[in-house]
Design a protein around this motif. Structure first.
Motif, PDB file in Angstrom:
ATOM      1  N   GLN A 140      22.061  -1.657   6.581  1.00  0.00           N
ATOM      2  CA  GLN A 140      23.103  -1.723   7.738  1.00  0.00           C
ATOM      3  C   GLN A 140      22.261  -1.437   9.104  1.00  0.00           C
ATOM      4  N   ASP A 141      20.908  -0.627   9.046  1.00  0.00           N
ATOM      5  CA  ASP A 141      20.428  -0.528  10.199  1.00  0.00           C
ATOM      6  C   ASP A 141      19.035  -1.263  10.207  1.00  0.00           C
ATOM      7  N   VAL A 142      19.108  -2.509   9.664  1.00  0.00           N
ATOM      8  CA  VAL A 142      17.917  -3.244   9.398  1.00  0.00           C
ATOM      9  C   VAL A 142      17.293  -3.538  10.903  1.00  0.00           C
ATOM     10  N   GLU A 143      18.146  -3.788  11.952  1.00  0.00           N
ATOM     11  CA  GLU A 143      17.499  -4.134  13.495  1.00  0.00           C
ATOM     12  C   GLU A 143      16.695  -2.895  13.747  1.00  0.00           C
ATOM     13  N   ASP A 144      16.771  -1.722  13.319  1.00  0.00           N
ATOM     14  CA  ASP A 144      16.187  -0.503  13.765  1.00  0.00           C
ATOM     15  C   ASP A 144      14.877  -0.028  13.343  1.00  0.00           C
ATOM     16  N   CYS A 145      14.549  -0.749  12.272  1.00  0.00           N
ATOM     17  CA  CYS A 145      13.143  -0.619  11.789  1.00  0.00           C
ATOM     18  C   CYS A 145      12.081  -1.236  12.751  1.00  0.00           C
ATOM     19  N   VAL A 146      11.132  -0.492  12.963  1.00  0.00           N
ATOM     20  CA  VAL A 146       9.912  -1.345  14.113  1.00  0.00           C
ATOM     21  C   VAL A 146       8.671  -1.529  13.018  1.00  0.00           C
ATOM     22  N   GLY A 147       8.902  -1.426  11.770  1.00  0.00           N
ATOM     23  CA  GLY A 147       7.536  -1.592  10.884  1.00  0.00           C
ATOM     24  C   GLY A 147       7.857  -2.911  10.158  1.00  0.00           C
ATOM     25  N   ASP A 148       7.591  -2.707   8.871  1.00  0.00           N
ATOM     26  CA  ASP A 148       7.685  -3.757   7.967  1.00  0.00           C
ATOM     27  C   ASP A 148       8.589  -3.295   6.652  1.00  0.00           C
ATOM     28  N   GLY A 162       0.642  -1.273  -0.052  1.00  0.00           N
ATOM     29  CA  GLY A 162       0.144  -0.044   0.019  1.00  0.00           C
ATOM     30  C   GLY A 162       0.851   1.503   0.005  1.00  0.00           C
ATOM     31  N   ALA A 163       2.174   1.226  -0.136  1.00  0.00           N
ATOM     32  CA  ALA A 163       2.893   2.611   0.019  1.00  0.00           C
ATOM     33  C   ALA A 163       2.974   3.197  -1.664  1.00  0.00           C
ATOM     34  N   CYS A 164       2.347   2.684  -2.659  1.00  0.00           N
ATOM     35  CA  CYS A 164       2.347   3.428  -3.982  1.00  0.00           C
ATOM     36  C   CYS A 164       1.098   4.324  -4.049  1.00  0.00           C
ATOM     37  N   ASN A 165       1.333   5.599  -3.595  1.00  0.00           N
ATOM     38  CA  ASN A 165       0.448   6.405  -3.542  1.00  0.00           C
ATOM     39  C   ASN A 165       0.913   7.747  -4.709  1.00  0.00           C
ATOM     40  N   GLY A 166       1.771   7.465  -5.285  1.00  0.00           N
ATOM     41  CA  GLY A 166       1.979   8.462  -6.500  1.00  0.00           C
ATOM     42  C   GLY A 166       2.861   9.611  -5.870  1.00  0.00           C
ATOM     43  N   GLY A 167       3.984   9.967  -6.430  1.00  0.00           N
ATOM     44  CA  GLY A 167       4.619  11.087  -6.165  1.00  0.00           C
ATOM     45  C   GLY A 167       3.777  12.387  -6.424  1.00  0.00           C
ATOM     46  N   GLY A 186       1.541   3.528   7.901  1.00  0.00           N
ATOM     47  CA  GLY A 186       1.331   4.101   6.891  1.00  0.00           C
ATOM     48  C   GLY A 186       2.178   4.885   6.015  1.00  0.00           C
ATOM     49  N   ASP A 187       3.341   5.339   6.850  1.00  0.00           N
ATOM     50  CA  ASP A 187       4.605   5.899   6.216  1.00  0.00           C
ATOM     51  C   ASP A 187       5.607   5.009   5.966  1.00  0.00           C
ATOM     52  N   CYS A 188       6.366   5.221   4.751  1.00  0.00           N
ATOM     53  CA  CYS A 188       7.482   4.502   4.404  1.00  0.00           C
ATOM     54  C   CYS A 188       8.663   5.457   4.440  1.00  0.00           C
ATOM     55  N   TYR A 189      10.006   5.179   4.661  1.00  0.00           N
ATOM     56  CA  TYR A 189      11.319   5.616   4.675  1.00  0.00           C
ATOM     57  C   TYR A 189      12.329   5.169   3.978  1.00  0.00           C
ATOM     58  N   GLU A 190      13.154   5.514   3.309  1.00  0.00           N
ATOM     59  CA  GLU A 190      14.208   4.984   2.645  1.00  0.00           C
ATOM     60  C   GLU A 190      15.114   4.488   4.083  1.00  0.00           C
ATOM     61  N   THR A 244      14.111   9.078  -6.232  1.00  0.00           N
ATOM     62  CA  THR A 244      14.880   8.352  -5.547  1.00  0.00           C
ATOM     63  C   THR A 244      15.391   7.173  -6.411  1.00  0.00           C
ATOM     64  N   GLN A 245      16.537   6.257  -5.871  1.00  0.00           N
ATOM     65  CA  GLN A 245      16.911   4.975  -6.650  1.00  0.00           C
ATOM     66  C   GLN A 245      16.145   4.211  -6.064  1.00  0.00           C
ATOM     67  N   ALA A 246      16.137   2.970  -6.605  1.00  0.00           N
ATOM     68  CA  ALA A 246      15.585   1.594  -6.193  1.00  0.00           C
ATOM     69  C   ALA A 246      16.002   1.562  -4.862  1.00  0.00           C
ATOM     70  N   ASP A 247      14.988   1.312  -3.645  1.00  0.00           N
ATOM     71  CA  ASP A 247      15.576   1.427  -2.585  1.00  0.00           C
ATOM     72  C   ASP A 247      14.961   0.464  -1.540  1.00  0.00           C
ATOM     73  N   LEU A 248      15.161   0.030  -0.573  1.00  0.00           N
ATOM     74  CA  LEU A 248      14.865  -0.579   0.699  1.00  0.00           C
ATOM     75  C   LEU A 248      13.990   0.515   1.368  1.00  0.00           C
ATOM     76  N   LEU A 249      12.546   0.106   1.948  1.00  0.00           N
ATOM     77  CA  LEU A 249      11.761   1.059   2.849  1.00  0.00           C
ATOM     78  C   LEU A 249      11.537   0.438   3.964  1.00  0.00           C
ATOM     79  N   CYS A 250      11.305   1.281   4.911  1.00  0.00           N
ATOM     80  CA  CYS A 250      10.776   0.680   6.424  1.00  0.00           C
ATOM     81  C   CYS A 250       9.586   1.511   6.442  1.00  0.00           C
ATOM     82  N   CYS A 251       8.232   0.627   6.419  1.00  0.00           N
ATOM     83  CA  CYS A 251       7.065   1.276   6.435  1.00  0.00           C
ATOM     84  C   CYS A 251       6.315   0.915   7.867  1.00  0.00           C
ATOM     85  N   GLN A 252       5.952   2.085   8.501  1.00  0.00           N
ATOM     86  CA  GLN A 252       5.374   2.183   9.814  1.00  0.00           C
ATOM     87  C   GLN A 252       4.117   3.100   9.817  1.00  0.00           C
TER      88      GLN A 252
END
Length: 86
Positions: A59-67, A29-34, A51-55, A41-49
């Motif tokens: 290296q900080d994979v343990e710090d993501c409290v979302g999906d 559900g993170a595709c809302n359109g820019g 309803g909001d997603c962040y680049e 941005t470049q292709a990237d890993l996102l942490c979503c929590q």
């Protein structure tokens, strides 16, 4: 014996580490359109929590409290969140 690994890397000792792909950001559900004021941005890993997603840096994979999800074509908004156009 031959084996196949779609996502992986050769590590320093010559062995191969295989990885599972991250799910698509659109599927979560993170595709809302820019927006006009967003920048690509470049292709990237996102942490979503919540309803909001962040680049996110792997290296900080343990710090993501979302999906986690993967965004191939994203736009960074002024508030620091990312929308995807995948």
């Amino acid at each position: 014996m031959k084996m196949y690994c779609e996502y992986g890397e050769v590590v320093s000792d010559g062995t191969v580490a295989c990885y599972q792909p991250f799910p698509s950001s659109c599927d979560s559900g993170a595709c809302n359109g820019g927006t006009v004021e967003s920048s690509r941005t470049q292709a990237d890993l996102l942490c979503c929590q919540n309803g909001d997603c962040y680049e996110w840096d792997i290296q900080d994979v343990e710090d993501c409290v979302g999906d986690f999800s993967w965004c191939s074509s994203g736009y960074l908004k002024e508030d620091g969140t990312v929308d995807c156009y995948d």
